[in-house]
Design a protein around this motif. Structure first.
Motif, PDB file in Angstrom:
ATOM      1  N   PRO A  34      -2.050 -29.802  11.881  1.00  9.53           N
ATOM      2  CA  PRO A  34      -3.033 -30.340  12.461  1.00  9.53           C
ATOM      3  C   PRO A  34      -2.564 -31.633  13.365  1.00  9.53           C
ATOM      4  O   PRO A  34      -3.407 -32.047  14.350  1.00  9.53           O
ATOM      5  N   ASN A  57      -1.877 -29.089  18.184  1.00 11.03           N
ATOM      6  CA  ASN A  57      -3.023 -28.973  17.529  1.00 11.03           C
ATOM      7  C   ASN A  57      -3.756 -30.451  17.451  1.00 11.03           C
ATOM      8  O   ASN A  57      -5.277 -30.251  17.160  1.00 11.03           O
ATOM      9  N   THR A  87      -5.141 -19.074  14.697  1.00 10.75           N
ATOM     10  CA  THR A  87      -5.380 -20.065  13.626  1.00 10.75           C
ATOM     11  C   THR A  87      -5.468 -21.382  14.779  1.00 10.75           C
ATOM     12  O   THR A  87      -6.336 -22.046  14.485  1.00 10.75           O
ATOM     13  N   TRP A 130      -9.027 -23.617  15.019  1.00  6.44           N
ATOM     14  CA  TRP A 130      -8.777 -25.221  14.624  1.00  6.44           C
ATOM     15  C   TRP A 130      -9.380 -25.789  15.730  1.00  6.44           C
ATOM     16  O   TRP A 130     -10.014 -26.845  15.333  1.00  6.44           O
ATOM     17  N   LYS A 139     -13.504 -23.691  12.557  1.00  4.63           N
ATOM     18  CA  LYS A 139     -12.647 -24.736  12.221  1.00  4.63           C
ATOM     19  C   LYS A 139     -12.830 -25.227  10.723  1.00  4.63           C
ATOM     20  O   LYS A 139     -11.606 -25.445  10.231  1.00  4.63           O
ATOM     21  N   VAL A 184     -10.383 -22.757   8.993  1.00  5.14           N
ATOM     22  CA  VAL A 184      -9.086 -23.061   9.001  1.00  5.14           C
ATOM     23  C   VAL A 184      -8.580 -24.280   8.166  1.00  5.14           C
ATOM     24  O   VAL A 184      -7.568 -24.417   7.382  1.00  5.14           O
ATOM     25  N   ARG A 185      -9.569 -25.326   8.183  1.00  5.91           N
ATOM     26  CA  ARG A 185      -9.384 -26.568   7.544  1.00  5.91           C
ATOM     27  C   ARG A 185      -9.244 -26.160   5.849  1.00  5.91           C
ATOM     28  O   ARG A 185      -8.298 -26.708   5.071  1.00  5.91           O
ATOM     29  N   LEU A 222      -4.127 -24.952   6.873  1.00  6.92           N
ATOM     30  CA  LEU A 222      -3.561 -26.154   7.232  1.00  6.92           C
ATOM     31  C   LEU A 222      -2.345 -26.293   6.366  1.00  6.92           C
ATOM     32  O   LEU A 222      -2.223 -25.802   5.176  1.00  6.92           O
TER      33      LEU A 222
END
Ligand code: UDP
Length: 404
Positions: free
Chosen positions: A194, A199, A321, A325, A379, A382-383, A387
């Motif tokens: 991230p 990203n 992804t 994100w 989001k 993905v978190r 990650l």
């Protein structure tokens, strides 16, 4: 807390970092070595560049070693790579012998480090034979396979397999990539960083500048697909979907962004098909970006209303992804790792045809509220799952398990 951990805590959450610290407790002071074949370029190097220092900050004596070889070696490893993915390639015995020699030379250099290490992660086939030349090893060795090994061409696979069968564990990226092994296999899916240029949050001025640079209308909806010009990514299907949707949404814009295809004859052919399909529509932008255009891709994904990844065949699909994100709903092909990420009706839609994609584009652009909800869910998804910190957590868990 130290700085890198703090930065990750800010995006991934304090609890995630605390969990990593807890997991590391039994591993503190242990030595971990990652070995691959390149320091720059490619997804493996990108991940190691961040994961190794992060592990160090957590108290593990982590290091990253890179093997060296000549062009004959890399010719051989490229053939092995393709053969593992199923291409029927015969590799001359002389090249295979050279593969062994290069691994032996590298082992001679790295032996003191590798034999003493508590954990050794060997990435992909290139350094796989190192174990053969580290007979006095003390720690656990893990073979990390980043490619689809489910249907390899048998002869070259048997060559690689003779080296990897002596490892303590293997890791594959997806369940459908696994090749049965005489030791335990684990599935650890890929992840995005991230905090990388691809990203990280971007300032509004930078988004505006990218928008201006490519002549994108700020007041008209835009769909984006970022992909190599490869038939499996179905760029022509994306154009068909766009054209069908545009009958109902006349100001719709589309960006297809990919790398320059000049060094890849097939990419060049696909690009020509894409240009032909796009015709002279000024609202279709076909962008050929240099390989390091990470911030530009980041900006395009952020400027999109919807991101498409209409692949007909896909490994994991990092572009999915990346888009999730950034809080974008994704309309993705119902295949491979896209299925792990696009949760139908929640983080986006899975589609099988241009008609299906077009229908979902129209649906979403008429339901702004729904788009926003999906973006928030995507989001969060993905978190939670994709990650870099999750990937590190799974490595640590595996190490704790292998210790006993
Ligand atoms: N990408 C890029 N430039 C391009 C096309 C793709 O930097 O012109 C990046 C994209 O953002 C993603 C990766 O390359 O990080 C592609 O990974 P993915 O798993 O989606 O597909 P692959 O190309 O590995 O099949």
């Amino acid at each position: 807390m130290t700085s890198m951990l703090e930065s990750y805590a800010a995006v991934a959450g304090e609890d995630v970092i605390r969990h990593l610290q807890q997991l590391t407790r039994p591993l503190r002071g242990k030595t971990m070595v990652h070995v691959n074949s390149t320091r720059v370029g490619g997804g493996v190097a990108e991940i190691l560049e961040k994961m190794v220092p992060l592990a160090r900050e957590l108290g593990i004596d982590a290091r990253w070693e890179v093997i060296t070889g000549d062009s004959e070696f890399y010719q051989c490893t490229k053939s092995l790579h393709n053969a593992i993915q199923g291409n029927q390639i015969g590799i001359p015995e002389t090249q295979l012998n050279h593969f062994r020699e290069v691994n032996e030379q590298n082992a001679n250099q790295l032996r003191p480090i590798l034999e003493e290490a508590d954990f050794v992660f060997i990435h992909d086939p290139q350094p796989a034979a190192l174990l053969q030349y580290c007979k006095e090893r003390k720690g656990k060795w893990i073979w990390r396979c980043h490619i689809d090994a489910s249907h390899p061409y048998r002869r070259p696979w048997r060559f690689v397999e003779q080296f990897v069968r002596g490892y303590d564990a293997s890791i594959f990226s997806l369940p459908q990539f696994v090749q049965p092994m005489p030791h335990p296999s684990y599935i650890i899916s890929p992840s995005i960083d991230p905090l990388s240029d691809k990203n990280i949050d971007l300032p509004q001025e930078e988004l505006d500048s990218v928008r201006g640079h490519f002549g994108i209308d700020p007041d008209a909806p835009m769909i984006v697909q970022v992909s190599r010009f490869d038939r499996f990514k179905d760029p022509v299907g994306v154009i068909e979907a766009y054209k069908m949707a545009k009958c109902y949404i006349p100001n719709l814009q589309m960006v297809l962004a990919g790398g320059s295809a000049t060094d890849d004859p097939e990419g060049e052919a696909v690009l020509n098909e894409v240009r032909f399909a796009a015709g002279d529509d000024p609202d279709i932008k076909i962008l050929l970006l240099p390989p390091d255009a990470h911030r530009t891709i980041n900006a395009l994904q952020r400027l999109a209303d919807i991101v498409l990844q209409k692949s007909t065949k896909e490994g994991f699909g990092l572009t999915v992804t990346e888009a999730l994100w950034k809080g974008k709903p994704v309309i993705g092909g119902d295949t491979g790792g896209i299925r792990l990420q696009v949760i139908n009706f929640h983080t986006g839609f899975l589609v099988n045809t241009p008609e299906g994609a077009s229908l979902r584009i129209r649906y979403l652009l008429n339901q702004r509220q729904k788009m926003e909800e999906m973006g928030i869910k995507g989001k969060a998804f993905v978190r939670e799952n994709f990650l870099l910190t999750r990937q590190l957590r799974e490595h640590l868990t595996l190490m704790v398990a292998l210790q006993h």
